[in-house]
Design a protein around this motif. Structure first.
Motif, PDB file in Angstrom:
ATOM      1  N   UNK A   1     -17.021  -0.986  17.091  1.00 26.27           N
ATOM      2  CA  UNK A   1     -17.625  -0.485  15.985  1.00 26.27           C
ATOM      3  C   UNK A   1     -19.163   0.230  16.130  1.00 26.27           C
ATOM      4  N   UNK A   2     -19.292   0.563  17.507  1.00 24.00           N
ATOM      5  CA  UNK A   2     -20.828   1.092  17.647  1.00 24.00           C
ATOM      6  C   UNK A   2     -20.762   2.580  17.993  1.00 24.00           C
ATOM      7  N   UNK A   3     -19.621   3.195  17.982  1.00 26.27           N
ATOM      8  CA  UNK A   3     -19.707   4.559  18.152  1.00 26.27           C
ATOM      9  C   UNK A   3     -18.422   5.006  17.191  1.00 26.27           C
ATOM     10  N   UNK A   4     -18.823   6.237  16.624  1.00 29.37           N
ATOM     11  CA  UNK A   4     -17.639   6.909  15.748  1.00 29.37           C
ATOM     12  C   UNK A   4     -16.609   7.106  17.051  1.00 29.37           C
ATOM     13  N   UNK A   5     -15.428   6.684  16.420  1.00 25.40           N
ATOM     14  CA  UNK A   5     -14.063   6.989  17.284  1.00 25.40           C
ATOM     15  C   UNK A   5     -13.833   8.516  17.151  1.00 25.40           C
ATOM     16  N   UNK A   6     -13.090   9.078  18.176  1.00 27.04           N
ATOM     17  CA  UNK A   6     -12.734  10.436  18.125  1.00 27.04           C
ATOM     18  C   UNK A   6     -11.104  10.245  17.847  1.00 27.04           C
ATOM     19  N   UNK A   7     -10.953  10.868  16.418  1.00 23.99           N
ATOM     20  CA  UNK A   7      -9.570  10.830  15.789  1.00 23.99           C
ATOM     21  C   UNK A   7      -8.663  11.769  16.487  1.00 23.99           C
ATOM     22  N   UNK A   8      -9.142  12.959  16.671  1.00 21.02           N
ATOM     23  CA  UNK A   8      -8.154  14.136  17.140  1.00 21.02           C
ATOM     24  C   UNK A   8      -8.685  15.088  17.733  1.00 21.02           C
ATOM     25  N   UNK A   9      -7.961  15.954  18.647  1.00 17.77           N
ATOM     26  CA  UNK A   9      -8.725  17.094  19.272  1.00 17.77           C
ATOM     27  C   UNK A   9      -7.691  18.090  19.360  1.00 17.77           C
ATOM     28  N   UNK A  10      -8.185  19.409  18.894  1.00 13.94           N
ATOM     29  CA  UNK A  10      -6.960  20.517  18.954  1.00 13.94           C
ATOM     30  C   UNK A  10      -7.729  21.846  19.932  1.00 13.94           C
ATOM     31  N   UNK A  11      -6.808  21.994  20.842  1.00 16.57           N
ATOM     32  CA  UNK A  11      -7.214  23.278  21.774  1.00 16.57           C
ATOM     33  C   UNK A  11      -6.361  24.423  21.302  1.00 16.57           C
ATOM     34  N   UNK A  12      -7.071  25.762  21.561  1.00 18.61           N
ATOM     35  CA  UNK A  12      -6.507  27.132  21.382  1.00 18.61           C
ATOM     36  C   UNK A  12      -7.040  27.815  22.291  1.00 18.61           C
ATOM     37  N   UNK A  13      -6.330  28.833  22.657  1.00 17.64           N
ATOM     38  CA  UNK A  13      -6.742  29.997  23.615  1.00 17.64           C
ATOM     39  C   UNK A  13      -6.453  31.238  22.799  1.00 17.64           C
ATOM     40  N   UNK A  14      -7.493  32.181  22.773  1.00 16.70           N
ATOM     41  CA  UNK A  14      -7.164  33.588  22.214  1.00 16.70           C
ATOM     42  C   UNK A  14      -7.944  34.567  22.872  1.00 16.70           C
ATOM     43  N   UNK A  15      -7.114  35.603  23.474  1.00 17.72           N
ATOM     44  CA  UNK A  15      -7.854  36.729  24.035  1.00 17.72           C
ATOM     45  C   UNK A  15      -8.868  36.189  24.921  1.00 17.72           C
ATOM     46  N   UNK A  16      -8.445  35.264  25.778  1.00 16.78           N
ATOM     47  CA  UNK A  16      -9.328  34.932  26.931  1.00 16.78           C
ATOM     48  C   UNK A  16     -10.299  33.968  26.704  1.00 16.78           C
ATOM     49  N   UNK A  17     -10.468  33.382  25.351  1.00 13.62           N
ATOM     50  CA  UNK A  17     -11.595  32.347  25.172  1.00 13.62           C
ATOM     51  C   UNK A  17     -10.794  31.173  24.507  1.00 13.62           C
ATOM     52  N   UNK A  18     -11.304  29.851  24.920  1.00 10.60           N
ATOM     53  CA  UNK A  18     -10.676  28.988  24.606  1.00 10.60           C
ATOM     54  C   UNK A  18     -11.713  28.224  23.664  1.00 10.60           C
ATOM     55  N   UNK A  19     -10.914  27.437  22.680  1.00 12.45           N
ATOM     56  CA  UNK A  19     -11.568  26.848  21.765  1.00 12.45           C
ATOM     57  C   UNK A  19     -11.135  25.547  21.736  1.00 12.45           C
ATOM     58  N   UNK A  20     -11.929  24.389  21.199  1.00 16.08           N
ATOM     59  CA  UNK A  20     -11.669  22.906  20.905  1.00 16.08           C
ATOM     60  C   UNK A  20     -12.333  22.567  19.802  1.00 16.08           C
ATOM     61  N   UNK A  21     -11.472  21.855  18.923  1.00 17.66           N
ATOM     62  CA  UNK A  21     -12.130  21.312  17.627  1.00 17.66           C
ATOM     63  C   UNK A  21     -11.884  19.776  17.814  1.00 17.66           C
ATOM     64  N   UNK A  22     -12.990  19.081  17.326  1.00 20.78           N
ATOM     65  CA  UNK A  22     -12.706  17.505  17.578  1.00 20.78           C
ATOM     66  C   UNK A  22     -13.103  16.812  16.159  1.00 20.78           C
ATOM     67  N   UNK A  23     -12.352  16.113  15.604  1.00 18.30           N
ATOM     68  CA  UNK A  23     -12.545  15.402  14.561  1.00 18.30           C
ATOM     69  C   UNK A  23     -12.746  13.995  14.892  1.00 18.30           C
ATOM     70  N   UNK A  24     -14.025  13.547  14.372  1.00 14.26           N
ATOM     71  CA  UNK A  24     -14.472  12.368  14.682  1.00 14.26           C
ATOM     72  C   UNK A  24     -14.604  11.460  13.181  1.00 14.26           C
ATOM     73  N   UNK A  25     -14.682   9.999  13.415  1.00 10.07           N
ATOM     74  CA  UNK A  25     -14.833   9.297  12.053  1.00 10.07           C
ATOM     75  C   UNK A  25     -16.033   9.576  11.533  1.00 10.07           C
ATOM     76  N   UNK A  26     -16.152   9.474  10.367  1.00 11.58           N
ATOM     77  CA  UNK A  26     -17.399   9.938   9.482  1.00 11.58           C
ATOM     78  C   UNK A  26     -18.335   8.725   9.552  1.00 11.58           C
ATOM     79  N   UNK A  27     -19.612   9.203   9.569  1.00 11.77           N
ATOM     80  CA  UNK A  27     -20.677   8.029   9.827  1.00 11.77           C
ATOM     81  C   UNK A  27     -21.249   8.285   8.523  1.00 11.77           C
ATOM     82  N   UNK A  28     -21.594   7.176   7.890  1.00 15.46           N
ATOM     83  CA  UNK A  28     -22.334   7.217   6.452  1.00 15.46           C
ATOM     84  C   UNK A  28     -23.714   6.838   6.388  1.00 15.46           C
ATOM     85  N   UNK A  29     -24.194   6.310   7.412  1.00 20.00           N
ATOM     86  CA  UNK A  29     -25.491   5.774   7.649  1.00 20.00           C
ATOM     87  C   UNK A  29     -26.331   6.768   8.201  1.00 20.00           C
TER      88      UNK A  29
END
Length: 219
Positions: free
Chosen positions: A28-56
């Motif tokens: 409970x002392x760090x926001x969990x990583x919930x999902x990762x999405x990778x994609x490649x387009x025209x020679x460029x790699x992209x990564x999107x990460x979704x983490x648990x929201x921190x309200x504090x």
């Protein structure tokens, strides 16, 4: 994140994913990583990460603490216990390289790089803009890996130098600071920040860092 496809790897690219595998939500002392999405387009790699929201809110808007911080003893102990759990994790990732210490510590602190270093796992970016208080949560996780014992404590101390009372509290909570076992970590963090001063960053810390370097030379 994005990078050329052939450079989409390595410590920073995989830091959050590696941290999730190694730590989970750290009890409970760090926001969990919930999902990762990778994609490649025209020679460029992209990564999107979704983490648990921190309200504090974080404890400071900037890494350097510039106000009196009155945390209860329970929060200090919670922070110390969390960083102890981080240090015990086994990893091949590297946050601080011996080669850097061999070069930077003599250049910026004025002492030889300490020998006989005890290595431990470090978050490697523990500062006041990466911490919440209730509960204690540590944010930021890309650069974690092996570093000299006490590295996270030394980093937190460095960013507290403008607030002597809180800096003294950091030293009390993390007794490795000031001991021979913590010298390598303190010297490395001091060198890192003095190097940023040489690049005209963190200038508000310059005098305190130079005093710290002088103390380390005496030790």
């Amino acid at each position: 994140m994005s990078a050329p496809e052939d450079k989409a790897s390595g410590k920073l690219w995989d830091g959050a994913l590696d941290a999730q595998h190694a730590f989970g939500d750290l009890d409970g002392h760090r926001p969990a990583l919930l999902a990762v999405h990778d994609a490649v387009d025209d020679g460029t790699a992209y990564r999107a990460e979704l983490s648990a929201r921190v309200d504090q809110p974080v404890l400071s808007d900037a890494p350097i603490l510039q106000h009196d911080l009155r945390l209860p003893e329970s929060r200090w102990q919670e922070l110390a216990g969390t960083l102890e759990k981080v240090s015990a994790v086994d990893t091949n990732r590297v946050a601080v390289r011996q080669q850097y210490m061999d070069r930077a510590v003599p250049e910026f602190v004025g002492i030889p790089a300490p020998a006989g270093i005890c290595w431990a796992t470090a978050h490697a970016d523990v500062h006041w803009a990466n911490l919440t208080a209730s509960p204690v949560r540590i944010l930021g996780r890309e650069g974690w890996g092996r570093a000299p014992e006490g590295f996270d404590a030394a980093t937190l101390y460095a960013y507290t130098l403008l607030e002597p009372d809180t800096a003294a509290r950091v030293r009390a909570v993390f007794p490795v600071l000031g001991r021979p076992a913590g010298l390598a970590a303190e010297a490395t963090v001091c060198a890192q920040l003095l190097q940023t001063v040489a690049r005209s960053d963190n200038l508000v810390l310059e005098d305190r860092l130079r005093n710290w370097a002088e103390e380390l030379r005496r030790r």
